[in-house]
Design a protein around this motif. Structure first.
Motif, short mmCIF file in Angstrom:
data_model
loop_
_atom_site.label_atom_id
_atom_site.label_comp_id
_atom_site.label_asym_id
_atom_site.label_seq_id
_atom_site.Cartn_x
_atom_site.Cartn_y
_atom_site.Cartn_z
N ALA A 136 0.83 -1.21 0.00
CA ALA A 136 0.00 0.00 0.00
C ALA A 136 0.87 1.27 0.00
O ALA A 136 0.73 2.10 -0.90
CB ALA A 136 -0.97 -0.02 1.17
N PRO A 137 1.78 1.44 0.97
CA PRO A 137 2.62 2.64 0.93
C PRO A 137 3.47 2.73 -0.34
O PRO A 137 3.68 3.83 -0.87
CB PRO A 137 3.52 2.52 2.16
N LEU A 138 3.92 1.58 -0.84
CA LEU A 138 4.70 1.58 -2.08
C LEU A 138 3.84 2.13 -3.23
O LEU A 138 4.32 2.92 -4.05
CB LEU A 138 5.18 0.16 -2.41
N ALA A 139 2.57 1.74 -3.24
CA ALA A 139 1.66 2.23 -4.28
C ALA A 139 1.46 3.74 -4.16
O ALA A 139 1.45 4.46 -5.15
CB ALA A 139 0.33 1.51 -4.19
N TYR A 140 1.33 4.22 -2.90
CA TYR A 140 1.15 5.67 -2.71
C TYR A 140 2.34 6.42 -3.30
O TYR A 140 2.19 7.39 -4.04
CB TYR A 140 1.02 6.04 -1.22
N LEU A 141 3.53 5.96 -2.95
CA LEU A 141 4.73 6.67 -3.42
C LEU A 141 4.90 6.50 -4.93
O LEU A 141 5.28 7.45 -5.63
CB LEU A 141 5.97 6.18 -2.67
N THR A 142 4.60 5.32 -5.43
CA THR A 142 4.74 5.09 -6.87
C THR A 142 3.84 6.04 -7.65
O THR A 142 4.23 6.60 -8.67
CB THR A 142 4.42 3.62 -7.20
N GLN A 143 2.63 6.25 -7.13
CA GLN A 143 1.73 7.18 -7.81
C GLN A 143 2.27 8.61 -7.73
O GLN A 143 2.22 9.36 -8.70
CB GLN A 143 0.32 7.11 -7.20
N ALA A 144 2.83 8.96 -6.57
CA ALA A 144 3.42 10.29 -6.43
C ALA A 144 4.56 10.48 -7.43
O ALA A 144 4.66 11.52 -8.09
CB ALA A 144 3.92 10.49 -4.99
N VAL A 145 5.40 9.44 -7.54
CA VAL A 145 6.55 9.53 -8.46
C VAL A 145 6.05 9.66 -9.91
O VAL A 145 6.59 10.42 -10.70
CB VAL A 145 7.48 8.32 -8.26
#
Lengths: 467, 406
Positions: free
Chosen positions: A160-169
């Motif tokens: 989940a947090p990886l997805a949040y950051l991936t979307q931000a990137v």
């Protein structure tokens, strides 16, 4: 490995600390149209408190009434449920039982039920021991009564947090790892001196978890709170245990702690923990044989079929508790700084809510941004057993980790992803390689070969001239 | 024409699986041998120091050479060898679910034989205290680093354990430029036999009996280990921890199926023909009990292969199995169950192990009648063999009694 920041570039927001809250805040500000940098002193995201939790998406039924924590857990959960399809995130709709094992505990259930309803969790049901055991026969017959909380769910706490950051990137945010904040000065603009160079930003958000108070000090503030780490040890039981634990089993909480939870994981195991041990050290989170034995024994008291179940993994984490129970949120409009501190145990559930909250606080002292025209969906690789895994799909190359059925394609893909693993823990959290019952007996050597030159601490030592 | 993929599916291409597959071919059966690794051999593939093959092939092979010999023999016998095939599940309908590079398939056969071997217990299952840095590995992992990739996980490990494999671990370290800082054994005695147990000391490696790990230190990689010995704590600088022995069956396929595993052996319960609680499923080799030599596993596989061949043409033996029960401190008995059957047994002896070093009288009772007994000092991790009386499968109650003596 950290790239040197380009000099002179000024970010709208610098977020300090890439735990689950930092990743969610990076996403929220990126969605709002801000130019974001997320800095992290570790080699990867989730290097601190966020790597070890019980992976429950809470309803907030037992949160302090009227608290900011309650509001943000509810907001965070709501947003998770809304975005999980577009980010391909798992949700295991287990529900929970708060279990009373004696008359004293049973007396408390009515109060917990009332609190749940007051907190907006209205679908709770009081059950007799017999009713609860009819629905979940593996529970010990010592069960006196239980409060059913259908809305408590299990998620993958790392994807989940990886997805949040991936979307931000994907929206242009920059993730800078190996960058520890040394000192920040504000003179209308923030100058952040880090171990990876200077960063200029219009505003800062402190999401430094276990170092929240330290980072506030380094930003030149008198911190409004002090972190008092609270250690939690966990035992992960073999996947064979999962058929006995279809729900989250919560204890009746005491004044001190929420107590030992027995729950399924998204990956098909059973988790037992955490302990609650106060300590000064912010770095060491050791496991201890006696405590682990007690956790294993406790699990078998609650669900007798777990007796003798093999232990797959152990871990320990530190929760960033402070001297007060509640979240410690501070906003300093004149210095354009926000601190999201003391997120001690519900951060996974509330992260998206905290991110919304931070954006609101930011709007009080800054002009709004222009949101991007298009928001990319992120196909986060799925590791949860409730959805199709890569090994079930054609042309995955081969199985590298047999216990967790991790494919070569998954491992190769994670290294070419926008937020690749920085250390072995990061690789494990992204793919589950080496996380299974043999703990790398079969795959560790292969992983050492496949990850050469790619991890901050290599698995194999440098044997130049050694043989 | 049978719609099945084979008469017998063998899951696991170590010594027992290959031996069974060859034997089944000799008896005219169609056999598919599945292995998840790229080559046959099982655990022997990374064991560069242990001699294999003397019993079964009359000469000695080391490491991968033994696996190649197994492959040649299996090919010669006409076994359909499929490497890179990971069996995910033993399905209720008697098929197995397999994943390979190209994708997922289901394979079906009249009988399934599981020969998935054993592995060492990792740090987690031992519930060891401390930090969780990189560099805490088992002998099998160390040997895989070297045998398959030419890599080393550490240079100055602390070795834990004193089984035969522990001595192999010392050899592996020394022959690749790693220098163990010490070897510790929590028990008061080494588990390997005396001449071998002296070996570490001969090599100048301090050997501490009655010593256990109380803390592992290290942020990213192992930096030190604290041990307790005789109530005293001592911290040893090292860059790794090598956990040796404490083998456990790789019995996940059974553990995750409705069949489960035997609490004593941690492997599937099998009868005197190697047949599990599901009469279509068999098991042989170290998945039954950890851990025997390659030669032992080979002969066991061959015997159970023969039993499976004999099983064809009949309805699967579905008699009510009688469990073989036992007193503490017996750890396990294999075969774990007995069935009434007309077929010749694959096991002629019960294999027992004890949990700890213990002196006493061991006896076998059939329906309360003592039929065998022996006195002695029994050591852990050593096999004890007791002949299976021909009339044992007729008994309602089969029990191993143990009386401790001073």
């Amino acid at each position: 490995m950290p790239r040197q920041p380009q000099t002179g570039e000024t970010y709208d927001v610098a977020i300090i600390g890439a735990g689950v809250v930092g990743c969610a805040v990076a996403r929220r500000f990126s969605l709002a149209g801000a130019k974001v940098i997320l800095i992290e002193k570790g080699a990867d995201i989730l290097s601190g408190a966020s790597k070890a939790n019980s992976a429950i998406l809470h309803t907030g039924f037992d949160a302090p009434p009227g608290s900011l924590e309650l509001e943000l857990v509810r907001a965070g959960r709501q947003e998770y449920l809304e975005i999980r399809d577009s980010l391909n995130l798992a949700l295991v709709t287990t529900g929970a039982y708060v279990c009373a094992w004696n008359a004293q505990e049973a007396e408390k259930l009515a109060g917990i039920e009332r609190q749940a309803r007051d907190n907006g969790t209205t679908d709770v049901v009081l059950r007799s021991g017999g009713e609860a055991r009819a629905a979940m026969p593996s529970l010990s017959d010592r069960l006196v009564a239980a409060l059913e909380v259908p809305g408590e769910h299990i998620i993958d706490p790392w994807s989940a947090p990886l997805a949040y950051l991936t979307q931000a990137v994907a929206l242009g945010a920059r993730f800078l790892r190996g960058a520890e904040l040394i000192k920040g000065t504000f003179d209308g603009i923030w100058r952040l001196e880090t171990t990876a160079g200077e960063i200029l930003a219009d505003a800062v958000v402190n999401t430094a978890g276990l170092y929240g108070d330290v980072v506030d000090t380094r930003l030149g503030f008198t911190p409004g709170f002090r972190i008092k780490p609270r250690k939690g040890q966990f035992v992960v039981l073999d996947k064979a245990a999962a058929r006995h634990v279809p729900r989250i089993i919560l204890p009746v909480p005491t004044e001190v702690t929420k107590g030992i939870v027995v729950c399924p994981t998204a990956f098909g195991n059973v988790l037992v923990g955490p302990t609650a041990e106060e300590q000064e050290d912010r770095v060491r989170a050791t496991v201890e044989t006696q405590t682990l034995e007690a956790l294993v024994a406790r699990a078998a008291e609650i669900v007798p079929a777990l007796a003798g179940m093999p232990v797959t993994a152990l871990y320990a984490g530190l929760r960033p508790a402070s001297e007060e129970k509640g979240y410690r949120v501070f906003v300093r409009p004149d210095q354009r700084a926000i601190t999201l501190g003391g997120i001690r145990s519900t951060g996974l559930s509330s992260a998206l809510g905290l991110a919304q909250h931070a954006l609101k606080l930011h709007a009080d002292f800054a002009e709004p941004f222009t949101p991007p025209a298009q928001v990319p969906d992120i196909a986060t690789p799925n590791l949860a057993e409730c959805r199709e895994r890569d090994w079930q799909r054609p042309d995955h190359g081969e199985i590298v980790c047999h216990c967790e059925l991790v494919t070569r394609r998954e491992i190769e893909a994670t290294f070419s992803s926008p937020v690749p693993p920085g250390d072995f823990g990061g690789l494990r959290r992204r793919t589950r390689a080496g996380m299974g019952r043999c703990q790398g007996f079969y795959c560790n050597a292969r992983l050492a070969e496949m990850t050469k030159g790619k991890l901050a601490t290599p698995l194999a030592i440098d044997t130049e001239g050694g043989r | 024409m049978s719609a099945l993929d084979a008469d017998v599916l063998v899951v696991g291409g170590g010594p027992s699986g290959v031996a069974a597959a060859i034997e089944l071919r000799r008896q005219g059966r169609r056999v598919i041998l599945l292995d998840r690794e790229p080559a046959l051999g099982g655990a022997t593939r990374h064991c560069a120091h242990s001699p294999f093959g003397m019993l079964e092939f009359g000469r000695v092979y080391f490491g991968a050479a033994y696996g190649r010999k197994l492959t040649r023999e299996a090919e010669k016998a006409g076994v359909d060898i499929r490497t890179g095939h990971s069996v995910v599940e033993l399905c209720e309908d008697g098929s197995v679910l397999v994943t390979t590079g190209p994708g997922v398939e289901k394979l079906t056969a009249e009988r399934i034989l599981v020969t998935t071997g054993a592995r060492e217990k990792p740090r987690s299952a031992r519930l060891l205290s401390g930090d969780r840095p990189i560099g805490v590995v088992t002998t099998g992992t160390l040997q895989s680093y070297l045998a398959f990739h030419g890599l080393l996980p550490f240079r100055r490990p602390l070795i834990v354990g004193s089984e035969l494999v522990s001595l192999s671990a010392v050899l592996t370290c020394l022959s690749h430029g790693a220098r163990p800082v010490a070897m510790i054994e929590p028990r008061a005695h080494a588990l390997a036999r005396a001449p071998l147990a002296w070996f570490p000391s001969l090599m100048g490696i301090p050997f501490h009996r009655g010593a256990e790990i109380v803390d592992i230190l290290g942020r990213t990689r192992v930096e030190a280990v604290t041990i307790r010995r005789g109530g005293k704590l001592k911290t040893l600088d090292c860059d790794g921890v090598l956990l040796t022995g404490q083998f456990t069956p790789e019995s996940a396929l059974f553990l995750q199926s409705a069949l489960g595993v035997d609490p004593g052996s941690a492997g599937p319960a099998v009868d005197q023909q190697g047949r599990s609680l599901d009469p279509r499923m068999f098991a042989a080799g170290n998945v039954l009990r950890a851990v025997e030599t390659g030669g032992w596993a080979f002969r066991e596989g061959r015997a159970i292969g023969r039993a499976i061949a004999e099983d064809f043409g009949r309805e699967p033996e579905d008699g009510v199995p009688v469990p073989v029960t036992f007193d503490a401190p017996i750890k396990l008995v294999v075969p774990n169950i007995l069935r009434r059957t007309a077929s010749a047994p694959a096991f002629r002896q019960f294999q027992l192990r004890v949990l700890r070093r213990v002196r006493g009288r061991l006896s076998l009772e059939l329906d309360g009648r003592e039929v065998w007994q022996a006195r002695g000092l029994w050591m852990p991790e050593r096999r004890i063999l007791v002949p299976i009386p021909p009339d044992a499968p007729q008994a309602q109650n089969v029990h191993f009694r143990f009386r401790e003596e001073d």
